[in-house]
Design a protein around this motif. Sequence first.
Motif, PDB file in Angstrom:
ATOM      1  N   LEU A  87      37.957  51.632  28.890  1.00  0.00           N
ATOM      2  CA  LEU A  87      37.688  50.196  28.919  1.00  0.00           C
ATOM      3  C   LEU A  87      36.479  49.869  29.791  1.00  0.00           C
ATOM      4  CD1 LEU A  87      41.376  49.026  29.543  1.00  0.00           C
ATOM      5  CD2 LEU A  87      40.152  48.888  27.361  1.00  0.00           C
ATOM      6  N   SER A  88      35.924  48.685  29.594  1.00  0.00           N
ATOM      7  CA  SER A  88      34.861  48.194  30.469  1.00  0.00           C
ATOM      8  C   SER A  88      35.468  47.853  31.831  1.00  0.00           C
ATOM      9  CB  SER A  88      34.219  46.942  29.868  1.00  0.00           C
ATOM     10  OG  SER A  88      35.150  45.869  29.890  1.00  0.00           O
ATOM     11  N   VAL A  89      34.614  47.644  32.820  1.00  0.00           N
ATOM     12  CA  VAL A  89      35.112  47.314  34.155  1.00  0.00           C
ATOM     13  C   VAL A  89      35.890  45.996  34.124  1.00  0.00           C
ATOM     14  CG1 VAL A  89      34.450  46.737  36.527  1.00  0.00           C
ATOM     15  CG2 VAL A  89      33.329  48.638  35.347  1.00  0.00           C
ATOM     16  N   ALA A  90      35.382  44.992  33.417  1.00  0.00           N
ATOM     17  CA  ALA A  90      36.081  43.703  33.334  1.00  0.00           C
ATOM     18  C   ALA A  90      37.440  43.865  32.672  1.00  0.00           C
ATOM     19  CB  ALA A  90      35.229  42.689  32.574  1.00  0.00           C
ATOM     20  N   ALA A  91      37.511  44.674  31.627  1.00  0.00           N
ATOM     21  CA  ALA A  91      38.788  44.896  30.942  1.00  0.00           C
ATOM     22  C   ALA A  91      39.756  45.683  31.816  1.00  0.00           C
ATOM     23  CB  ALA A  91      38.556  45.628  29.619  1.00  0.00           C
ATOM     24  N   LEU A  92      39.225  46.596  32.633  1.00  0.00           N
ATOM     25  CA  LEU A  92      40.073  47.342  33.558  1.00  0.00           C
ATOM     26  C   LEU A  92      40.673  46.390  34.603  1.00  0.00           C
ATOM     27  CD1 LEU A  92      37.820  50.485  34.062  1.00  0.00           C
ATOM     28  CD2 LEU A  92      40.089  50.463  32.982  1.00  0.00           C
ATOM     29  N   ALA A  93      39.870  45.412  35.042  1.00  0.00           N
ATOM     30  CA  ALA A  93      40.383  44.419  35.987  1.00  0.00           C
ATOM     31  C   ALA A  93      41.494  43.591  35.337  1.00  0.00           C
ATOM     32  CB  ALA A  93      39.249  43.517  36.469  1.00  0.00           C
ATOM     33  N   ASP A  94      41.319  43.225  34.079  1.00  0.00           N
ATOM     34  CA  ASP A  94      42.367  42.496  33.350  1.00  0.00           C
ATOM     35  C   ASP A  94      43.651  43.320  33.296  1.00  0.00           C
ATOM     36  OD1 ASP A  94      40.668  40.373  32.804  1.00  0.00           O
ATOM     37  OD2 ASP A  94      40.127  41.103  30.808  1.00  0.00           O
ATOM     38  N   LEU A  95      43.483  44.619  33.052  1.00  0.00           N
ATOM     39  CA  LEU A  95      44.632  45.509  32.908  1.00  0.00           C
ATOM     40  C   LEU A  95      45.391  45.673  34.215  1.00  0.00           C
ATOM     41  CD1 LEU A  95      46.117  47.615  31.037  1.00  0.00           C
ATOM     42  CD2 LEU A  95      44.555  49.322  32.016  1.00  0.00           C
ATOM     43  N   ARG A  96      44.677  45.792  35.323  1.00  0.00           N
ATOM     44  CA  ARG A  96      45.311  46.102  36.597  1.00  0.00           C
ATOM     45  C   ARG A  96      45.661  44.877  37.447  1.00  0.00           C
ATOM     46  NH1 ARG A  96      47.744  49.644  35.030  1.00  0.00           N
ATOM     47  NH2 ARG A  96      47.066  51.806  34.956  1.00  0.00           N
ATOM     48  N   GLU A  97      45.140  43.729  37.122  1.00  0.00           N
ATOM     49  CA  GLU A  97      45.450  42.528  37.902  1.00  0.00           C
ATOM     50  C   GLU A  97      46.954  42.292  38.061  1.00  0.00           C
ATOM     51  OE1 GLU A  97      44.569  37.697  37.986  1.00  0.00           O
ATOM     52  OE2 GLU A  97      43.824  38.919  36.327  1.00  0.00           O
ATOM     53  N   PRO A  98      47.765  42.431  37.008  1.00  0.00           N
ATOM     54  CA  PRO A  98      49.209  42.173  37.172  1.00  0.00           C
ATOM     55  C   PRO A  98      49.911  43.124  38.130  1.00  0.00           C
ATOM     56  CG  PRO A  98      48.588  42.148  34.846  1.00  0.00           C
ATOM     57  CD  PRO A  98      47.415  42.700  35.598  1.00  0.00           C
ATOM     58  N   THR A  99      49.301  44.266  38.441  1.00  0.00           N
ATOM     59  CA  THR A  99      49.946  45.242  39.317  1.00  0.00           C
ATOM     60  C   THR A  99      49.614  45.027  40.790  1.00  0.00           C
ATOM     61  OG1 THR A  99      48.147  46.884  39.195  1.00  0.00           O
ATOM     62  CG2 THR A  99      49.816  46.941  37.446  1.00  0.00           C
ATOM     63  N   LEU A 100      48.740  44.060  41.098  1.00  0.00           N
ATOM     64  CA  LEU A 100      48.356  43.815  42.493  1.00  0.00           C
ATOM     65  C   LEU A 100      49.530  43.218  43.268  1.00  0.00           C
ATOM     66  CD1 LEU A 100      44.792  42.278  42.012  1.00  0.00           C
ATOM     67  CD2 LEU A 100      45.371  44.632  42.625  1.00  0.00           C
ATOM     68  N   PRO A 101      49.617  43.498  44.570  1.00  0.00           N
ATOM     69  CA  PRO A 101      50.682  42.918  45.392  1.00  0.00           C
ATOM     70  C   PRO A 101      50.669  41.387  45.315  1.00  0.00           C
ATOM     71  CG  PRO A 101      49.520  44.631  46.609  1.00  0.00           C
ATOM     72  CD  PRO A 101      48.738  44.396  45.353  1.00  0.00           C
ATOM     73  N   LEU A 126      34.910  48.020  40.487  1.00  0.00           N
ATOM     74  CA  LEU A 126      36.173  47.441  40.025  1.00  0.00           C
ATOM     75  C   LEU A 126      36.864  46.674  41.155  1.00  0.00           C
ATOM     76  CD1 LEU A 126      38.427  47.085  37.937  1.00  0.00           C
ATOM     77  CD2 LEU A 126      39.273  49.374  38.581  1.00  0.00           C
ATOM     78  N   ALA A 127      36.753  47.171  42.374  1.00  0.00           N
ATOM     79  CA  ALA A 127      37.380  46.507  43.527  1.00  0.00           C
ATOM     80  C   ALA A 127      36.889  45.073  43.674  1.00  0.00           C
ATOM     81  CB  ALA A 127      37.094  47.296  44.806  1.00  0.00           C
ATOM     82  N   LYS A 128      35.595  44.832  43.432  1.00  0.00           N
ATOM     83  CA  LYS A 128      35.064  43.476  43.540  1.00  0.00           C
ATOM     84  C   LYS A 128      35.672  42.568  42.472  1.00  0.00           C
ATOM     85  CE  LYS A 128      30.635  44.508  43.396  1.00  0.00           C
ATOM     86  NZ  LYS A 128      29.174  44.334  43.500  1.00  0.00           N
ATOM     87  N   HIS A 129      35.788  43.092  41.261  1.00  0.00           N
ATOM     88  CA  HIS A 129      36.390  42.313  40.173  1.00  0.00           C
ATOM     89  C   HIS A 129      37.831  41.946  40.507  1.00  0.00           C
ATOM     90  CE1 HIS A 129      33.425  42.668  36.765  1.00  0.00           C
ATOM     91  NE2 HIS A 129      32.932  43.562  37.609  1.00  0.00           N
ATOM     92  N   LEU A 130      38.572  42.898  41.042  1.00  0.00           N
ATOM     93  CA  LEU A 130      39.977  42.647  41.364  1.00  0.00           C
ATOM     94  C   LEU A 130      40.135  41.722  42.563  1.00  0.00           C
ATOM     95  CD1 LEU A 130      41.477  46.191  40.727  1.00  0.00           C
ATOM     96  CD2 LEU A 130      41.993  44.101  39.450  1.00  0.00           C
ATOM     97  N   MET A 131      39.280  41.870  43.571  1.00  0.00           N
ATOM     98  CA  MET A 131      39.401  41.020  44.755  1.00  0.00           C
ATOM     99  C   MET A 131      39.212  39.551  44.392  1.00  0.00           C
ATOM    100  SD  MET A 131      40.123  41.035  47.986  1.00  0.00           S
ATOM    101  CE  MET A 131      39.609  42.417  49.027  1.00  0.00           C
ATOM    102  N   ARG A 132      38.338  39.275  43.443  1.00  0.00           N
ATOM    103  CA  ARG A 132      38.117  37.893  43.033  1.00  0.00           C
ATOM    104  C   ARG A 132      39.369  37.285  42.381  1.00  0.00           C
ATOM    105  NH1 ARG A 132      33.107  40.201  41.212  1.00  0.00           N
ATOM    106  NH2 ARG A 132      31.428  39.659  42.642  1.00  0.00           N
ATOM    107  N   ARG A 133      40.318  38.118  42.002  1.00  0.00           N
ATOM    108  CA  ARG A 133      41.552  37.646  41.363  1.00  0.00           C
ATOM    109  C   ARG A 133      42.697  37.504  42.370  1.00  0.00           C
ATOM    110  NH1 ARG A 133      41.205  39.928  35.429  1.00  0.00           N
ATOM    111  NH2 ARG A 133      38.956  40.036  35.213  1.00  0.00           N
ATOM    112  N   VAL A 134      42.437  37.865  43.615  1.00  0.00           N
ATOM    113  CA  VAL A 134      43.417  37.697  44.688  1.00  0.00           C
ATOM    114  C   VAL A 134      43.190  36.315  45.303  1.00  0.00           C
ATOM    115  CG1 VAL A 134      44.152  38.551  46.958  1.00  0.00           C
ATOM    116  CG2 VAL A 134      43.493  40.174  45.166  1.00  0.00           C
ATOM    117  N   PRO A 135      44.242  35.536  45.555  1.00  0.00           N
ATOM    118  CA  PRO A 135      44.052  34.228  46.195  1.00  0.00           C
ATOM    119  C   PRO A 135      43.236  34.356  47.480  1.00  0.00           C
ATOM    120  CG  PRO A 135      46.313  34.469  45.450  1.00  0.00           C
ATOM    121  CD  PRO A 135      45.655  35.804  45.254  1.00  0.00           C
ATOM    122  N   LYS A 136      42.332  33.430  47.707  1.00  0.00           N
ATOM    123  CA  LYS A 136      41.379  33.506  48.822  1.00  0.00           C
ATOM    124  C   LYS A 136      42.072  33.761  50.155  1.00  0.00           C
ATOM    125  CE  LYS A 136      37.161  33.175  50.353  1.00  0.00           C
ATOM    126  NZ  LYS A 136      36.179  34.221  50.020  1.00  0.00           N
ATOM    127  N   ALA A 137      43.192  33.123  50.381  1.00  0.00           N
ATOM    128  CA  ALA A 137      43.897  33.259  51.656  1.00  0.00           C
ATOM    129  C   ALA A 137      44.413  34.668  51.892  1.00  0.00           C
ATOM    130  CB  ALA A 137      45.051  32.265  51.724  1.00  0.00           C
TER     131      ALA A 137
END
Length: 198
Positions: free
Chosen positions: A40-54, A70-81
Amino acid sequence: MTVIILHGLGRTADSMLILARRLERAGFHTIRINYPSNALSVAALADLREPTLPKTGRVDFVGHSTGGVLAKHLMRRVPKARQGRIVQLGAPNFGSEIAYRADIFEPQLGPALADMRPNPGTDDTGLDIGAIAGTAALPALTWLTGVKGENDGKVSVKSAWGHAPPEKRIKFRLPHATMMHDKDVAAATIKFLRSGAF
């Protein structure tokens, strides 16, 4: 503190085991994530793994190579706080010329290879990134890899540092493929996760 550890293109979570153990000995809780980097592309990998984040608590990332992007893509999906810090190890933030040379391997390396071609980088505003670069490339092999300037054999120092400010950059005389196994890289990673500087 939970640290999500991400491997590079064509690798698995096992490649990050030594680093994870060093972080655990320093008191961090680590989660090594496997992901289908060749599919998958990096963006698609972030879509795939986002649900597994704490879902609670601060989240930090450590990523080698493509895992650092990929870490940057995923961090943007974590609430800012709950956003912590990112440590990148040889991440091609501006891509790498070697991606052009590796086009013949695209069927094996997958869509993420195209994401690694030279590019201006992403907007990293608001992300606390510590960028570690390697410098152990042999200058004589530049004609083969196409990577310009000081580099680790696959990624230039300029690309590995990306938009990180000077106090959040460091380099070691190490090759791209094994930098995550180095004890000095582990020590720098631990220092950045704790303090936000190297």
